[in-house]
Scaffold this motif. Structure first.
Motif, PDB file in Angstrom:
ATOM      1  N   GLN A   3       0.837  -1.212   0.043  1.00 21.15           N
ATOM      2  CA  GLN A   3      -0.175   0.026   0.035  1.00 21.15           C
ATOM      3  C   GLN A   3       0.802   1.294  -0.063  1.00 21.15           C
ATOM      4  OE1 GLN A   3      -2.869  -0.448   3.478  1.00 21.15           O
ATOM      5  NE2 GLN A   3      -4.604  -0.490   1.941  1.00 21.15           N
ATOM      6  N   LEU A   4       0.444   2.275  -0.719  1.00 20.20           N
ATOM      7  CA  LEU A   4       0.860   3.547  -0.824  1.00 20.20           C
ATOM      8  C   LEU A   4      -0.168   4.554  -0.219  1.00 20.20           C
ATOM      9  CD1 LEU A   4       3.403   3.826  -3.762  1.00 20.20           C
ATOM     10  CD2 LEU A   4       4.017   3.758  -1.339  1.00 20.20           C
ATOM     11  N   ALA A   5       0.019   5.194   0.933  1.00 23.02           N
ATOM     12  CA  ALA A   5      -1.208   6.054   1.297  1.00 23.02           C
ATOM     13  C   ALA A   5      -0.601   7.493   1.237  1.00 23.02           C
ATOM     14  CB  ALA A   5      -1.345   5.721   2.992  1.00 23.02           C
ATOM     15  N   GLU A   6      -1.071   8.552   0.374  1.00 25.02           N
ATOM     16  CA  GLU A   6      -0.567   9.813   0.207  1.00 25.02           C
ATOM     17  C   GLU A   6      -1.827  10.637   1.013  1.00 25.02           C
ATOM     18  OE1 GLU A   6       0.453   9.052  -4.415  1.00 25.02           O
ATOM     19  OE2 GLU A   6      -1.557   9.417  -3.973  1.00 25.02           O
ATOM     20  N   SER A   7      -1.154  11.660   1.382  1.00 26.41           N
ATOM     21  CA  SER A   7      -1.928  12.814   2.091  1.00 26.41           C
ATOM     22  C   SER A   7      -1.412  14.227   1.594  1.00 26.41           C
ATOM     23  CB  SER A   7      -2.232  12.583   3.435  1.00 26.41           C
ATOM     24  OG  SER A   7      -0.902  12.598   4.285  1.00 26.41           O
ATOM     25  N   GLY A   8      -2.160  15.328   2.215  1.00 22.53           N
ATOM     26  CA  GLY A   8      -1.773  16.516   2.176  1.00 22.53           C
ATOM     27  C   GLY A   8      -1.992  17.315   0.814  1.00 22.53           C
ATOM     28  N   GLY A  34       9.558   8.944  -4.024  1.00 13.96           N
ATOM     29  CA  GLY A  34       9.526  10.274  -4.395  1.00 13.96           C
ATOM     30  C   GLY A  34       8.421  10.628  -4.947  1.00 13.96           C
ATOM     31  N   TRP A  35       8.376  11.799  -5.662  1.00 12.64           N
ATOM     32  CA  TRP A  35       7.151  12.350  -6.144  1.00 12.64           C
ATOM     33  C   TRP A  35       7.121  12.710  -7.460  1.00 12.64           C
ATOM     34  CZ3 TRP A  35       3.059  12.516  -2.969  1.00 12.64           C
ATOM     35  CH2 TRP A  35       3.218  12.276  -1.505  1.00 12.64           C
ATOM     36  N   TYR A  36       5.997  12.405  -8.282  1.00 14.13           N
ATOM     37  CA  TYR A  36       5.897  12.581  -9.688  1.00 14.13           C
ATOM     38  C   TYR A  36       4.376  13.492  -9.714  1.00 14.13           C
ATOM     39  CZ  TYR A  36       9.667   9.481 -11.168  1.00 14.13           C
ATOM     40  OH  TYR A  36      10.797   9.075 -11.067  1.00 14.13           O
ATOM     41  N   ARG A  37       4.311  14.346 -10.876  1.00 12.37           N
ATOM     42  CA  ARG A  37       3.149  14.940 -10.895  1.00 12.37           C
ATOM     43  C   ARG A  37       2.678  15.006 -12.628  1.00 12.37           C
ATOM     44  NH1 ARG A  37       5.076  21.107  -9.944  1.00 12.37           N
ATOM     45  NH2 ARG A  37       6.221  21.536 -11.827  1.00 12.37           N
ATOM     46  N   GLN A  38       1.061  15.178 -12.775  1.00 11.00           N
ATOM     47  CA  GLN A  38       0.832  14.972 -13.865  1.00 11.00           C
ATOM     48  C   GLN A  38      -0.449  16.155 -14.101  1.00 11.00           C
ATOM     49  OE1 GLN A  38      -0.601  11.482 -15.468  1.00 11.00           O
ATOM     50  NE2 GLN A  38      -0.707  11.970 -17.640  1.00 11.00           N
ATOM     51  N   ALA A  39      -0.293  17.286 -14.819  1.00 14.99           N
ATOM     52  CA  ALA A  39      -1.084  18.386 -15.129  1.00 14.99           C
ATOM     53  C   ALA A  39      -1.993  17.689 -16.221  1.00 14.99           C
ATOM     54  CB  ALA A  39      -0.583  19.502 -15.347  1.00 14.99           C
ATOM     55  N   PRO A  40      -3.307  18.309 -16.261  1.00 12.63           N
ATOM     56  CA  PRO A  40      -4.130  17.923 -17.615  1.00 12.63           C
ATOM     57  C   PRO A  40      -3.625  18.249 -18.814  1.00 12.63           C
ATOM     58  CG  PRO A  40      -5.166  19.163 -15.692  1.00 12.63           C
ATOM     59  CD  PRO A  40      -3.848  19.212 -15.500  1.00 12.63           C
ATOM     60  N   TYR A  92      -0.570  14.799  -7.953  1.00 12.42           N
ATOM     61  CA  TYR A  92       0.830  14.441  -7.505  1.00 12.42           C
ATOM     62  C   TYR A  92       0.601  12.750  -6.934  1.00 12.42           C
ATOM     63  CZ  TYR A  92       2.556  19.116  -7.663  1.00 12.42           C
ATOM     64  OH  TYR A  92       3.088  20.322  -7.949  1.00 12.42           O
ATOM     65  N   TYR A  93       1.847  12.199  -7.536  1.00  9.92           N
ATOM     66  CA  TYR A  93       1.937  10.744  -7.219  1.00  9.92           C
ATOM     67  C   TYR A  93       3.113  10.244  -6.614  1.00  9.92           C
ATOM     68  CZ  TYR A  93      -1.613  10.533 -10.931  1.00  9.92           C
ATOM     69  OH  TYR A  93      -2.913  10.641 -11.650  1.00  9.92           O
ATOM     70  N   CYS A  94       3.060   9.505  -5.484  1.00 12.44           N
ATOM     71  CA  CYS A  94       4.057   8.920  -4.800  1.00 12.44           C
ATOM     72  C   CYS A  94       4.519   7.617  -5.500  1.00 12.44           C
ATOM     73  CB  CYS A  94       3.481   8.363  -3.245  1.00 12.44           C
ATOM     74  SG  CYS A  94       4.726   7.845  -2.313  1.00 12.44           S
ATOM     75  N   GLY A 112      -2.618   9.215  -6.122  1.00 10.21           N
ATOM     76  CA  GLY A 112      -2.474  10.440  -6.801  1.00 10.21           C
ATOM     77  C   GLY A 112      -3.435  11.310  -5.626  1.00 10.21           C
ATOM     78  N   THR A 113      -2.697  12.419  -5.479  1.00 11.17           N
ATOM     79  CA  THR A 113      -3.362  13.418  -4.741  1.00 11.17           C
ATOM     80  C   THR A 113      -3.509  14.870  -5.293  1.00 11.17           C
ATOM     81  OG1 THR A 113      -3.499  14.437  -2.356  1.00 11.17           O
ATOM     82  CG2 THR A 113      -1.283  14.201  -3.291  1.00 11.17           C
TER      83      THR A 113
END
Length: 119
Positions: A3-8, A34-40, A92-94, A112-113
């Protein structure tokens, strides 16, 4: 169970700050977090990673504004984002990478958060 639990995530005003957290469970021999991100309409991109020795890697767009950290004992990784800009808006994805044994590596992603920077 892995499991990966993201928050914030959430809404923040331009110039504001936000801290993302991710806790990994059910994994062994974690090498990189780490962290990655994806914009529309855009591809997923690196934000920041940190390895088990504390070495870090940052996207040029966040250098000087963000800090990635981890607590190995808690299998946790954090992303402190400051001086936030509208272009930081994204999901944002862990990410966690490691191995079960030297011939069997894994690469897990959180759900993703959402982070939105807007006034």
């Amino acid at each position: 169970q892995v499991q990966l639990a993201e928050s914030g995530g959430g809404l923040v005003q331009p110039g504001g700050s936000l801290r993302l957290s991710c806790v990994a469970s059910g994994m062994f021999h974690i090498v990189s977090m780490g962290w990655y991100r994806q914009a529309p309409g855009k591809q997923r991109e690196l934000v920041a990673t940190i390895n088990s020795g504390g070495g870090t890697d940052y996207a040029d767009s966040v250098k000087g504004r963000c800090r990635v950290s981890r607590e190995n004992a808690k299998n946790s990784v954090y992303l402190q984002m400051n001086e936030m800009k509208a272009e930081d808006t994204a999901t944002y994805y862990c990410n966690v990478r490691g191995y079960v044994d030297p011939t069997n590596w894994y690469d897990y992603w959180g759900q993703g958060t959402q982070v939105t920077v807007s006034s």
